[in-house]
Design an enzyme around this catalytic site. Structure first.
Site, short mmCIF file in Angstrom:
data_model
loop_
_atom_site.label_atom_id
_atom_site.label_comp_id
_atom_site.label_asym_id
_atom_site.label_seq_id
_atom_site.Cartn_x
_atom_site.Cartn_y
_atom_site.Cartn_z
N LYS A 52 16.75 15.39 18.91
CA LYS A 52 17.38 16.53 18.72
C LYS A 52 17.14 17.38 17.38
O LYS A 52 16.52 16.75 16.60
CB LYS A 52 18.88 16.43 18.89
CG LYS A 52 19.63 15.56 17.58
CD LYS A 52 20.01 16.50 16.49
CE LYS A 52 20.34 15.56 15.30
NZ LYS A 52 20.37 15.97 14.03
N ASP A 91 26.08 10.89 16.73
CA ASP A 91 25.06 11.70 17.48
C ASP A 91 24.71 11.19 18.71
O ASP A 91 24.20 12.01 19.52
CB ASP A 91 23.64 11.81 16.68
CG ASP A 91 23.82 12.73 15.43
OD1 ASP A 91 24.57 13.82 15.39
OD2 ASP A 91 22.69 12.73 14.78
P1 ATP Z 1 20.60 11.41 12.60
O1 ATP Z 1 19.92 12.69 12.77
O2 ATP Z 1 21.56 10.84 13.72
O3 ATP Z 1 21.38 11.27 11.35
P2 ATP Z 1 18.44 9.88 11.72
O4 ATP Z 1 17.16 10.37 12.32
O5 ATP Z 1 18.59 10.59 10.22
O6 ATP Z 1 19.54 10.27 12.73
P3 ATP Z 1 17.73 7.32 12.66
O7 ATP Z 1 16.21 7.50 12.84
O8 ATP Z 1 18.65 7.67 14.04
O9 ATP Z 1 17.98 8.38 11.61
O10 ATP Z 1 17.82 5.80 12.08
C1 ATP Z 1 18.73 5.68 11.23
C2 ATP Z 1 19.12 3.97 10.96
O11 ATP Z 1 19.13 3.23 12.36
C3 ATP Z 1 17.84 3.28 10.31
O12 ATP Z 1 18.02 2.81 9.04
C4 ATP Z 1 17.35 2.38 11.30
O13 ATP Z 1 16.95 1.22 10.81
C5 ATP Z 1 18.42 2.09 12.17
N1 ATP Z 1 17.94 1.69 13.81
C6 ATP Z 1 18.54 0.97 14.65
N2 ATP Z 1 18.28 0.93 15.79
C7 ATP Z 1 17.22 1.88 15.53
C8 ATP Z 1 16.39 2.43 16.74
N3 ATP Z 1 16.30 2.14 17.95
N4 ATP Z 1 15.72 3.61 16.24
C9 ATP Z 1 15.58 4.11 14.92
N5 ATP Z 1 16.43 3.68 13.98
C10 ATP Z 1 17.14 2.66 14.20
#
Ligand code: ATP
Length: 286
Positions: free
Chosen positions: A8, A134
Site C-alpha cells: 500500500k 495496517d
Molecule cells: P508499515 O507500512 O505497516 O509500517 P513497514 O513496511 O514499515 O510496515 P514491514 O515490512 O511490514 O514494515 O515489516 C516490519 C517488521 O515486521 C520487520 O521488522 C519484519 O522483521 C517483521 N516481519 C514479520 N513477518 C514479516 C513478513 N512476512 N514480511 C515482512 N516483514 C515481516
C-alpha cells in the site's frame, strides 16, 4: 494455494491527536498497489507451521506476521490447521509499504477460503487488527480512509488509471522515534484529506496528486529530509503530478499520468537507488 499480497501507499498521512493510551489518532488515505509479494500456503510439514522467504533476516516461526495471522484466524474462526508459508518478498521490508501486513492479510483471506469458514472481509479485517494496524486495510485493498490507529476504514473509489513509481532509499526510519518527534500542536503543514477524498470521488488524478502530504516528512532529521526531498523533486521533474512519502517512510512515490514519464523516472532513480518499482493502483479485494 498461491496468493498475491499487495503493498500500500499513503496518499495522505495526518496525525490528529495523541491519545490518553499513548497511541495517536491518525487519518490516512491509503491505496493498494500492484507491487506484491508472492505467497504459497501448504499444510504444515511439522507440528507447527513455519514461514520461509528469500530474505534471511525475516522471522521464520511464530513471529512471522503470516504465522501470527494464521494463529489469529484459527483462534477466531475455530477452523483451519497449521500451515507452512513460503514467501517471495518483492515489497521492501520496513519501508512504509505495509509488506508484512499485506502478507498477513493474504493469509487470512486464504485460510478463509481453504477452510470454507465464509467470514466476511469486514470480519477478517477485525481479526487482522489483532495482528497489526495496517492489516485491516490490506484485507480490504483498493482505497480507503483509515482512522484511529488505522483500523477504522471507510472504502473510497480507487485512484484513476495511472502509473506509480516507488523508490525506497537505503536507510530505515524508526516509527516510534518519528511519533516521539511529532508535537501535534506544532504541525504546520497537513495534507488536504477532504480534498483528496473529493478528488478520488471525482476521478481527478491531478486533484489527488496536488493535495497529498505526509506529516512525518517534517519530523525527519535534516539528512533524511534532504534525501526524501530530492527523490520527490526527481519524480516531479520527470512528470509526476505529485509525490509524497509513504507511511513512516522511507519509501517515496510519485503519480504519473503517462507511462513513458514513469519509466523515465524509474530509470533515472535506478541510477542512484536499488529499490525502484513501477506499478499501478490495485483493485479492492472481493
Ligand atoms: P508499515 O507500512 O505497516 O509500517 P513497514 O513496511 O514499515 O510496515 P514491514 O515490512 O511490514 O514494515 O515489516 C516490519 C517488521 O515486521 C520487520 O521488522 C519484519 O522483521 C517483521 N516481519 C514479520 N513477518 C514479516 C513478513 N512476512 N514480511 C515482512 N516483514 C515481516
Amino acid at each position: 494455494m498461491e496468493l498475491s499480497a499487495n503493498a500500500k501507499i499513503n496518499l495522505t498521512l495526518d496525525i490528529l491527536r495523541r491519545r490518553e493510551d499513548g497511541y495517536h489518532d491518525l487519518q490516512m488515505v491509503m491505496q493498494s498497489v500492484t507491487l506484491a509479494d508472492a505467497l504459497t500456503l501448504t499444510p504444515a510439514q511439522g507440528e507447527e507451521g513455519c514461514a520461509a522467504s528469500n530474505l534471511h533476516f525475516l522471522p521464520t516461526g511464530g513471529k512471522n506476521l503470516t504465522q501470527m495471522a494464521a494463529a489469529a484466524f484459527r483462534a477466531a474462526a475455530g477452523a483451519g490447521g497449521e500451515v507452512d508459508v513460503s514467501i517471495q518478498k518483492h515489497i521492501p521490508v520496513c519501508a512504509g509499504l505495509a509488506g508484512g501486513s499485506a502478507d498477513a492479510a493474504a493469509v487470512l483471506r486464504a485460510m478463509n477460503a481453504l477452510t470454507g469458514a465464509g467470514l466476511s472481509l469486514a470480519r477478517l479485517a477485525e481479526i487482522g487488527a489483532r495482528v497489526g494496524s495496517d492489516v485491516p486495510f490490506c484485507v480490504l485493498g483498493g482505497a480507503a480512509l483509515a482512522e484511529g490507529r488505522g483500523e477504522r476504514l471507510t472504502p473510497l473509489p480507487g485512484l484513476p488509471l495511472c502509473h506509480i513509481v516507488i523508490c525506497k532509499p537505503p536507510f530505515s526510519v524508526s516509527t516510534p522515534q518519528l511519533f516521539s518527534r511529532v508535537n501535534v500542536r506544532k504541525i504546520v503543514r497537513r495534507p488536504d484529506t477532504a480534498g483528496v477524498i473529493a478528488a478520488l470521488n471525482a476521478g481527478d488524478l491531478t486533484g489527488v496528486a496536488r493535495r497529498m502530504y505526509n506529516v512525518f516528512e517534517d519530523v525527519l532529521d535534516r539528512r533524511r529530509y534532504g534525501e526524501i526531498a530530492s527523490i520527490k523533486a526527481a519524480l516531479i521533474d520527470c512528470g509526476a503530478l505529485g509525490a509524497s512519502m509513504s507511511g513512516s517512510g522511507p519509501s517515496v512515490f510519485g503519480l504519473f499520468p503517462r507511462l513513458e514519464d514513469a519509466q523515465a523516472a524509474q530509470e533515472r532513480l535506478l541510477g542512484s537507488y536499488r529499490d525502484v518499482f513501477l506499478c499501478a493502483p490495485a483493485e479492492k479485494n472481493v
